[in-house]
Design a protein around this motif. Structure first.
Motif, PDB file in Angstrom:
ATOM      1  N   GLU A 185      -7.861   4.625  -0.692  1.00 40.49           N
ATOM      2  CA  GLU A 185      -6.399   4.670  -0.603  1.00 40.49           C
ATOM      3  C   GLU A 185      -5.802   5.675  -1.573  1.00 40.49           C
ATOM      4  OE1 GLU A 185      -3.424   1.017  -0.399  1.00 40.49           O
ATOM      5  OE2 GLU A 185      -3.855   1.557  -2.497  1.00 40.49           O
ATOM      6  N   SER A 223       0.827  -1.205   0.000  1.00 37.96           N
ATOM      7  CA  SER A 223       0.000   0.000   0.000  1.00 37.96           C
ATOM      8  C   SER A 223       0.861   1.254   0.000  1.00 37.96           C
ATOM      9  CB  SER A 223      -0.925  -0.003   1.222  1.00 37.96           C
ATOM     10  OG  SER A 223      -1.668   1.192   1.304  1.00 37.96           O
ATOM     11  N   TRP A 224       1.876   1.292   0.833  1.00 39.26           N
ATOM     12  CA  TRP A 224       2.780   2.449   0.865  1.00 39.26           C
ATOM     13  C   TRP A 224       3.435   2.657  -0.499  1.00 39.26           C
ATOM     14  CZ3 TRP A 224       5.771   5.354   4.817  1.00 39.26           C
ATOM     15  CH2 TRP A 224       5.040   5.509   6.010  1.00 39.26           C
ATOM     16  N   CYS A 226       0.962   4.266  -2.802  1.00 40.61           N
ATOM     17  CA  CYS A 226       0.745   5.676  -2.452  1.00 40.61           C
ATOM     18  C   CYS A 226       1.875   6.562  -2.971  1.00 40.61           C
ATOM     19  CB  CYS A 226       0.620   5.834  -0.939  1.00 40.61           C
ATOM     20  SG  CYS A 226      -0.859   5.085  -0.240  1.00 40.61           S
ATOM     21  N   GLU A 227       3.088   6.079  -2.879  1.00 38.34           N
ATOM     22  CA  GLU A 227       4.244   6.891  -3.243  1.00 38.34           C
ATOM     23  C   GLU A 227       4.503   6.893  -4.747  1.00 38.34           C
ATOM     24  OE1 GLU A 227       7.783   5.653  -1.309  1.00 38.34           O
ATOM     25  OE2 GLU A 227       8.930   7.435  -1.897  1.00 38.34           O
ATOM     26  N   ARG A 230       3.446  12.828   1.700  1.00 42.31           N
ATOM     27  CA  ARG A 230       3.167  12.370   3.058  1.00 42.31           C
ATOM     28  C   ARG A 230       2.883  13.522   4.020  1.00 42.31           C
ATOM     29  NH1 ARG A 230       7.491   9.016   5.552  1.00 42.31           N
ATOM     30  NH2 ARG A 230       5.829   8.773   7.099  1.00 42.31           N
ATOM     31  N   ASP A 286       1.867   3.217  10.880  1.00 46.17           N
ATOM     32  CA  ASP A 286       1.615   2.568   9.593  1.00 46.17           C
ATOM     33  C   ASP A 286       0.833   3.456   8.626  1.00 46.17           C
ATOM     34  OD1 ASP A 286       2.856   0.249  10.491  1.00 46.17           O
ATOM     35  OD2 ASP A 286       0.992  -0.599  11.290  1.00 46.17           O
ATOM     36  N   HIS A 287       0.246   4.562   9.103  1.00 48.44           N
ATOM     37  CA  HIS A 287      -0.466   5.469   8.208  1.00 48.44           C
ATOM     38  C   HIS A 287       0.523   6.142   7.250  1.00 48.44           C
ATOM     39  CE1 HIS A 287      -3.821   5.317  11.213  1.00 48.44           C
ATOM     40  NE2 HIS A 287      -4.534   5.403  10.105  1.00 48.44           N
ATOM     41  N   TYR A 288       0.084   6.317   6.027  1.00 45.25           N
ATOM     42  CA  TYR A 288       0.978   6.956   5.051  1.00 45.25           C
ATOM     43  C   TYR A 288       1.099   8.455   5.323  1.00 45.25           C
ATOM     44  CZ  TYR A 288       3.043   8.334   0.617  1.00 45.25           C
ATOM     45  OH  TYR A 288       3.891   8.854  -0.333  1.00 45.25           O
ATOM     46  N   GLY A 293      -4.392   7.691   1.318  1.00 45.44           N
ATOM     47  CA  GLY A 293      -3.199   6.922   1.639  1.00 45.44           C
ATOM     48  C   GLY A 293      -3.528   5.640   2.380  1.00 45.44           C
ATOM     49  N   THR A 294      -2.525   5.066   2.982  1.00 42.44           N
ATOM     50  CA  THR A 294      -2.707   3.817   3.729  1.00 42.44           C
ATOM     51  C   THR A 294      -3.499   4.097   4.996  1.00 42.44           C
ATOM     52  OG1 THR A 294      -0.573   3.050   2.910  1.00 42.44           O
ATOM     53  CG2 THR A 294      -1.515   1.868   4.780  1.00 42.44           C
TER      54      THR A 294
END
Length: 611
Positions: A109, A16-17, A20-21, A28, A133-135, A113-114
């Protein structure tokens, strides 16, 4: 819709990260990263969510109350991850809303994000995203535990989520997962029962487990035994890849039991081994579920391999047969159980402790019960972790008590053999119950072969645990102490034979004279053996020779009841022949005589076969 193999939480978070990136190009440290819809857009989504989850469900109100008590916020989203309901204390809500957790916020997402909601929806399973763990950095103070909601067709209709300030306490995550998971299960069961209300419903559950919140899965079957649908995790019990794989298959092929045979089994319960696992399978065919009043169509197929019929729980009246003292103990236990008072059933092995537990739960209609055999616990990490889990599950079961249609019961068998670490764990459980008022917490029973008070005096059992657990003690009398063994023996023999059984006066005298060190278990074995050796409808003293050897069946033998002492040789031979259906060879083997000797004595006493 199929379930993708779960890659594990760490791998799923990493993937997931990376999305997102690299894919979504999310920054972030964005100050206001959460997209928020207008209230006019949220209202129709909320209405649709209410309809798809079966109406204004009381479970959500309960979850909101628990969230308020724990300082969390209940977040309810639709299948797109749009927040349609937010509940919690005002102070907590203000904090969350400042960070973007508010009505209309979108937790997809690609924009958020995550996060817990997006992970639960994409993984189709309960998921916790801790603060770290959150993005997005803005969400780092919070932990989010979310569970997807499924409809009757296993389509995702939304998610329920507990968001809270992350204290780094794994117990918080575990409690939220168990609580939300139990609530989601109940929502789907409600929808499933409505969807398949005219079909045969079969409940499938693991044959043995130590999970209080273990959910029995439902499978809808038509009259030809074909699966119409199943709840979210039924396929896991069948060893299948996904719920959709079950639809259209034969229930017998998938689960190892033919549905039509279930209605012919006492209590409609089968225990089968299928694919190396033990399953408990129960038919649910109340009249209102039958199509045009018809039961499922029987088929000529064979019954499942090696089915084990579950013996029906005895009634409290049957347990009390032949003993006023036992009747008083049963009445006392029933009163304690109905009041929800923790109590201990004490008595030597074989006095009926487990039967009394079964009778009490059956009488109360308790379908949710967990049994813990304390004698099997070891001081190992797995069992220590298990007791910690049990504390959380007890809290969850109590918190959701209003949504349960039957009482939840925990039974601690052989509690006198519980190791020290488990005594501490059980004490923690009972203290939670003791401190909780106004909530129907799980009912607690324990069985013990020895007096817990004596174990406390010997330093083998914690005195504080004894005070919490043994609010009341039900002491079952040994079989030799019961007043009328005759009534109990006749009833038990009839139950074993499936028809009325004659027990001669001489045989009853032998039963009364025996000390019964094995109690009811020994009596059952003796009667079963006697029925097997005889004709299955009559028990005489001959079939009880192991209890009263021939040497004691002589006139004048000491310590033998008069009716047995006067049991002459002629009567003994006649009983042996009757029990053997007049097969002389079998009667001779029973008495330890030769066939020629039997013939000679028949002639001597004028014994002849009835016409």
């Amino acid at each position: 819709m199929t379930l993708a193999p779960h890659p594990g939480p760490e791998a799923a978070l990493g993937a997931s990260w990376q999305r997102c990136e690299l894919k979504y190009k999310l920054a972030r440290d964005t100050a206001r990263p959460i997209l928020r819809m207008q209230s006019s857009e949220v209202t129709p989504r909320l209405q649709e969510m209410i309809e798809r989850t079966g109406g204004r469900n009381g479970i959500f109100r309960q979850l909101a109350g628990i969230a308020a008590e724990t300082g969390a916020c209940l977040v309810v989203t639709d299948a797109d991850g749009v927040l349609v309901r937010l509940e919690g204390k005002q102070g907590s809500r203000d904090l969350f809303e400042r960070k973007g957790i508010a009505l209309g916020s979108v937790w997809d997402e690609r924009v958020a994000g995550t996060n817990g909601v997006s992970m639960a929806l994409s993984e189709r399973a309960a998921f916790t995203v801790r603060g770290q763990d959150h993005y997005f950095s803005l969400l780092k103070p919070f932990s989010c535990t979310a569970v997807p909601l499924f409809d009757a067709e296993n389509e995702i209709v939304g998610a329920i989520n507990f968001s809270m300030v992350d204290r780094g306490n794994h117990a918080d995550y575990l409690f939220a997962r168990q609580l939300l998971g139990a609530a989601a299960d109940r929502v789907q069961r409600l929808l499933f029962e409505r969807r398949f209300d005219s079909s045969m419903l079969v409940t499938v559950a693991p044959g043995a487990g130590r999970d209080l919140l273990q959910n029995n899965e439902l499978v809808a079957v038509n009259e030809d035994g074909i699966i119409l649908g199943a709840t979210a995790r039924a396929h896991l019990l069948a060893g299948s890849e996904a719920p959709a794989k079950l639809k259209g298959q034969s229930f017998e092929t998938v689960f190892g039991a033919e549905p039509a045979s279930l209605v012919q089994v006492p209590d409609r319960v089968l225990s089968v081994r299928h694919g190396g696992a033990s399953l408990e399978i129960t038919a649910r065919v109340p009249s209102e579920r039958r199509v045009a009043g018809r039961p499922p169509k029987p088929t000529p197929q064979a019954a499942p391999a090696n089915p084990r019929r579950r013996r029906l729980a005895p009634s409290l009246n049957r347990l009390s047969l032949g003993s006023e003292r036992m009747a008083a103990m049963c009445a006392r236990a029933q009163a304690y159980y109905r009041r929800g008072l923790p109590f201990v059933i004490e008595g030597p092995s074989g006095t009926g402790k487990s039967s009394l537990v079964a009778a009490l739960t059956d009488d109360a209609g308790s379908a949710q019960m967990m049994t813990v055999d304390c004698a099997t616990l070891d001081d190992i990490p797995e069992d220590r972790a298990y007791f910690k889990t049990l504390v959380g599950q007890a809290q969850v079961a109590g918190a959701l008590s209003d949504s349960l249609r039957e009482p939840v019961t925990i039974v601690f068998e052989n509690v006198d053999e519980m190791p020290g670490f488990a005594q501490a764990g059980l004490r923690a459980v009972l203290e939670i119950f003791d401190a909780t008022e106004g909530t129907d917490m799980p009912r607690i029973m324990a069985t013990s072969r020895h007096s817990l008070r004596q174990n406390v005096e010997q330093g083998l059992f914690r005195d504080d645990l004894n005070f919490l657990l043994a609010r009341a003690v039900v002491a079952l009398p040994a079989l030799a102490e019961r007043e009328r063994i005759d009534a109990l023996a006749r009833d038990l023999a009839g139950s074993l034979a499936g028809a009325e059984v004659e027990i001669t006066e001489e045989a009853l005298a032998v039963l009364r004279a025996h000390p019964w060190p094995g109690n009811l278990r020994e009596l059952r074995n003796v009667l079963q053996q006697a029925l097997m050796e005889g004709n299955g409808r009559r028990i005489s003293a001959v079939e009880l020779l192991d209890l009263a050897p021939p040497a004691t069946l002589q006139a004048g033998a000491p310590a033998v009841p008069r009716s047995v002492a006067n049991y002459d040789e002629r009567s003994m031979i006649e009983d042996a022949l009757a029990g053997a259906r007049w097969n002389v060879s079998q009667a001779a083997r029973t008495l330890g005589m030769g066939r020629a000797t039997i013939h000679r004595k028949m002639k001597q006493f004028g014994i002849s076969r009835p016409a």
